[in-house]
Design an enzyme around this catalytic site. Structure first.
Site, PDB file in Angstrom:
ATOM      1  N   TYR A  92      -2.357  37.621  36.798  1.00 27.83           N
ATOM      2  CA  TYR A  92      -3.374  38.426  37.467  1.00 27.83           C
ATOM      3  C   TYR A  92      -4.494  37.445  37.794  1.00 27.83           C
ATOM      4  O   TYR A  92      -5.013  36.769  36.895  1.00 27.83           O
ATOM      5  CB  TYR A  92      -3.914  39.521  36.540  1.00 27.83           C
ATOM      6  CG  TYR A  92      -3.082  40.780  36.503  1.00 27.83           C
ATOM      7  CD1 TYR A  92      -2.740  41.382  35.299  1.00 27.83           C
ATOM      8  CD2 TYR A  92      -2.646  41.393  37.675  1.00 27.83           C
ATOM      9  CE1 TYR A  92      -1.988  42.547  35.261  1.00 27.83           C
ATOM     10  CE2 TYR A  92      -1.887  42.559  37.645  1.00 27.83           C
ATOM     11  CZ  TYR A  92      -1.575  43.130  36.434  1.00 27.83           C
ATOM     12  OH  TYR A  92      -0.832  44.287  36.394  1.00 27.83           O
ATOM     13  N   ASP A 122       0.281  43.207  43.980  1.00 30.03           N
ATOM     14  CA  ASP A 122       0.226  44.651  44.299  1.00 30.03           C
ATOM     15  C   ASP A 122      -0.824  45.375  43.468  1.00 30.03           C
ATOM     16  O   ASP A 122      -0.848  46.606  43.421  1.00 30.03           O
ATOM     17  CB  ASP A 122       1.609  45.294  44.073  1.00 30.03           C
ATOM     18  CG  ASP A 122       2.076  45.159  42.625  1.00 30.03           C
ATOM     19  OD1 ASP A 122       3.213  45.540  42.336  1.00 30.03           O
ATOM     20  OD2 ASP A 122       1.290  44.665  41.784  1.00 30.03           O
ATOM     21  N   HIS A 129       5.566  47.676  41.042  1.00 27.69           N
ATOM     22  CA  HIS A 129       4.911  47.651  39.718  1.00 27.69           C
ATOM     23  C   HIS A 129       5.425  48.785  38.829  1.00 27.69           C
ATOM     24  O   HIS A 129       4.696  49.348  38.031  1.00 27.69           O
ATOM     25  CB  HIS A 129       3.403  47.808  39.917  1.00 27.69           C
ATOM     26  CG  HIS A 129       2.530  47.033  38.991  1.00 27.69           C
ATOM     27  ND1 HIS A 129       1.880  45.859  39.326  1.00 27.69           N
ATOM     28  CD2 HIS A 129       2.158  47.281  37.726  1.00 27.69           C
ATOM     29  CE1 HIS A 129       1.144  45.452  38.311  1.00 27.69           C
ATOM     30  NE2 HIS A 129       1.300  46.273  37.324  1.00 27.69           N
TER      31      HIS A 129
HETATM   32  C1  FNS Z   1       6.100  49.345  32.244  1.00 26.86           C
HETATM   33  C2  FNS Z   1       4.986  48.381  32.530  1.00 26.86           C
HETATM   34  C3  FNS Z   1       5.026  47.626  33.701  1.00 26.86           C
HETATM   35  C4  FNS Z   1       4.013  46.711  33.981  1.00 26.86           C
HETATM   36  C5  FNS Z   1       2.932  46.572  33.069  1.00 26.86           C
HETATM   37  C6  FNS Z   1       2.879  47.309  31.887  1.00 26.86           C
HETATM   38  C7  FNS Z   1       3.906  48.217  31.622  1.00 26.86           C
HETATM   39  C8  FNS Z   1       3.848  49.029  30.364  1.00 26.86           C
HETATM   40  N1  FNS Z   1       1.892  45.730  33.423  1.00 26.86           N
HETATM   41  S1  FNS Z   1       0.423  46.475  33.622  1.00 26.86           S
HETATM   42  O1  FNS Z   1       0.014  46.962  32.349  1.00 26.86           O
HETATM   43  O2  FNS Z   1      -0.532  45.561  34.175  1.00 26.86           O
HETATM   44  O3  FNS Z   1       0.692  47.541  34.596  1.00 26.86           O
HETATM   45  C9  FNS Z   1       2.172  44.676  34.232  1.00 26.86           C
HETATM   46  C10 FNS Z   1       1.409  43.460  34.212  1.00 26.86           C
HETATM   47  O4  FNS Z   1       0.612  43.208  33.300  1.00 26.86           O
HETATM   48  N2  FNS Z   1       1.619  42.577  35.231  1.00 26.86           N
HETATM   49  C11 FNS Z   1       2.567  42.793  36.220  1.00 26.86           C
HETATM   50  O5  FNS Z   1       2.718  41.971  37.120  1.00 26.86           O
HETATM   51  N3  FNS Z   1       3.368  43.901  36.201  1.00 26.86           N
HETATM   52  C12 FNS Z   1       3.204  44.812  35.206  1.00 26.86           C
HETATM   53  N4  FNS Z   1       4.065  45.874  35.102  1.00 26.86           N
HETATM   54  C13 FNS Z   1       5.133  46.061  36.127  1.00 26.86           C
HETATM   55  C14 FNS Z   1       6.428  45.343  35.704  1.00 26.86           C
HETATM   56  O6  FNS Z   1       6.279  43.938  35.816  1.00 26.86           O
HETATM   57  C15 FNS Z   1       7.595  45.759  36.589  1.00 26.86           C
HETATM   58  O7  FNS Z   1       7.219  45.630  37.942  1.00 26.86           O
HETATM   59  C16 FNS Z   1       8.063  47.182  36.293  1.00 26.86           C
HETATM   60  O8  FNS Z   1       7.992  47.430  34.912  1.00 26.86           O
HETATM   61  C17 FNS Z   1       9.495  47.370  36.756  1.00 26.86           C
HETATM   62  O9  FNS Z   1       9.881  48.687  36.591  1.00 26.86           O
HETATM   63  P1  FNS Z   1      10.689  49.211  35.305  1.00 26.86           P
HETATM   64  O10 FNS Z   1       9.694  49.363  34.213  1.00 26.86           O
HETATM   65  O11 FNS Z   1      11.250  50.521  35.797  1.00 26.86           O
HETATM   66  O12 FNS Z   1      11.760  48.213  34.989  1.00 26.86           O
END
Ligand code: FNS
Length: 492
Positions: free
Chosen positions: A237, A265, A354
């Site tokens: 990020y 995104d 995401h």
């Molecule tokens: C489930 C989950 C996803 C997050 C995630 C945290 C969780 C609990 N976090 S978030 O807190 O900021 O949203 C990140 C993150 O740190 N950085 C990122 O690039 N994607 C983040 N993602 C998105 C992740 O990298 C994938 O794009 C997404 O999880 C794929 O979908 P599935 O969970 O269905 O496999």
């Protein structure tokens, strides 16, 4: 100097003078209160007391050393004299502990959805709310999985499939299976050891782990947990303070990361209502006393105020100037931006929304993939960039469909979090073994013996673009899908 005493610390329990205890040390956070991304309330709840249990899942251990001036580090305290926040007896927690005791045997989990089902029952509300939540009405989160159900195979027969090899390479790294552990924040919400559990499982199965910027473990803890020539990538990020970003990127390269995945995104983290509700419920005492509770801050919003919304294509040359790591844009959602990434000399993209946690009604990655690859082929660019997808992958057939469309590999998020939260390392290990078994079966039954044989002729995507078409009832998904976590109030 003798350690501070609990009664001394307890005098500093307000906005004017706020001391907290974390891991046996006292910190004066008075001046930091207004800057805390998670708001002041949550710190003041622990003012003058031991805040370790609340601090631990959300913050990497080096947070205070990195961000709190040394003059505010007041030294050790005699823990025998420190007050703790007496947690009111929570009948829900008692019931949750019983569900943990009664949970199914690991051997009774036969697919990734089984782990989700168990996790939903055994995880804390805040953890389940954070992991399972997605943006607004969660349409895109469900579409991610359902889009795969609109793709059918066209299997070949009478192919000698005695020996099947589903190893491949991603950014030059040879991996045993065509998926990787994608970046998901706050691993310690689900398991006390956090992301290093995923590191160990990724090593055992020789798949890549993407290290999240917002990990609960520190970056160095996760890298130190790497074994042998295990490969890790960094998910970034971008911080509004580019000096911090440069330091993070250079350190990751110096520590041996083999890819920089810039998340594009999320100029602002999405509005995830389950996360907000469970954060609201997590402060249940405020609700009961009728006090106004800041419900604008789910965990996501609280931990991401540093992200720079001004990030743009103009920044790409700077990134290329500060690292030799291959650069991948994570969260690309239209073919025009894939072509632009090639023009900017970017080595890869992750087509992703995401996990549905950002823009609701963003298209599924697999649908963008189906749009993208023919355009890249028509422009002779298909070998100029590695295209990954993530989102909604719950079966090896989902992986195989993506590879038939031309994806280099597939990121998987929630399933590994749920497996870890429900069964720790053994859960993640079994989930990867199950995918291995499904991959072998799937390759055999579509008549392929290696990844390079997977191609668009093996699938029928005619319905992929019709969102209103009837899809096979997703019984497993519907059974575990949780629309509301636990509402902040009891419906009348
Ligand atoms: C489930 C989950 C996803 C997050 C995630 C945290 C969780 C609990 N976090 S978030 O807190 O900021 O949203 C990140 C993150 O740190 N950085 C990122 O690039 N994607 C983040 N993602 C998105 C992740 O990298 C994938 O794009 C997404 O999880 C794929 O979908 P599935 O969970 O269905 O496999």
């Amino acid at each position: 100097m003798p350690p501070l005493s609990g009664p001394e610390v307890a005098k500093h329990d307000n906005k004017e003078s706020c001391w907290v205890v974390i891991h046996g040390k006292v910190y004066d956070v008075t001046e930091f209160l207004p800057e805390h991304p998670g708001g002041m309330k949550i710190i003041l709840k622990y003012a003058g007391k031991d805040a370790t249990a609340e601090f631990e899942p959300i913050h990497p251990p080096d947070t205070l050393d990195k961000y709190l001036d040394k003059s505010k580090h007041l030294g050790p305290v005699d823990m025998n004299t420190v007050a703790t926040v007496e947690e009111v007896e929570d009948p829900d927690e008692t019931a949750r502990q019983q569900r943990i005791k009664d949970k199914p045997l690991l051997s009774q989990c036969y697919n990734l959805m089984d782990f989700e089902s168990v996790a939903k029952n055994v995880m804390k509300k805040t953890a389940w709310g954070y992991y399972s939540s997605a943006a607004d009405d969660e349409i895109t989160m469900r579409e991610n999985h359902e889009a795969f159900h609109r793709i059918w195979f066209r299997p070949k027969i009478l192919v000698d499939v005695k020996t099947v090899d589903f190893s491949t390479t991603m950014l030059g790294t040879k991996v045993n299976m065509p998926f990787y552990v994608t970046a998901t924040a706050l691993g310690k919400l689900g398991h006390p050891e956090g992301e290093v559990v995923l590191t160990r499982a990724a090593h055992k199965h020789n798949v890549v782990q993407m290290i999240p910027t917002l990990a609960s473990c520190s970056f160095d803890e996760i890298v130190d947990a790497r074994q042998g020539d295990q490969v890790q990538w960094l998910q970034l990020y971008v911080n509004a303070d580019r000096a911090i970003t440069e330091r993070i990127v250079r350190h990751a390269e110096a520590r041996g990361c083999k890819g920089l995945f810039i998340t594009v995104d999320a100029p602002q983290l999405g509005r995830r209502e389950k996360d907000m509700r469970s954060k609201f419920v997590g402060q249940g005492s405020n609700v009961q006393s009728g006090q106004d509770t800041d419900t604008s801050q789910g965990a996501a919003r609280a931990i991401s105020s540093f992200i720079d919304p001004s990030l743009s294509w103009a920044d790409i040359p700077w990134f290329r100037s500060i690292t030799k790591m291959p650069i991948v844009l994570k969260g690309v959602q239209r073919v025009e931006d894939v072509v632009k990434a090639v023009e900017c000399g970017i080595q890869g993209v992750v087509l992703s929304n995401h996990g549905g946690r950002q823009l609701d009604f963003a298209p599924s990655a697999v649908e963008v993939l189906a749009e993208t690859m023919p355009v890249l082929r028509s422009m002779g660019l298909e070998n100029k960039i590695e295209v990954f997808v993530d989102g909604g992958v719950r079966r090896a057939t989902d992986i195989l469909k993506a590879l038939c469309l031309g994806a280099k590999g597939v990121g998987i998020g929630r399933p590994f979090l749920y497996a870890m939260s429900a069964y720790g390392f053994d859960g993640v290990d079994r989930s990867m073994q199950l995918l291995r078994d499904e991959l072998e079966m799937g390759m055999r039954l579509i008549g392929c013996t290696s990844i390079d044989q997977l191609n668009p002729s093996l699938i029928d995507t005619r319905n992929l673009g019709s969102h209103i078409t009837g899809v096979p009832v997703d019984n497993l998904g519907h059974k575990v899908y949780d629309a509301l976590a636990t509402p902040a109030w009891k419906p009348p």
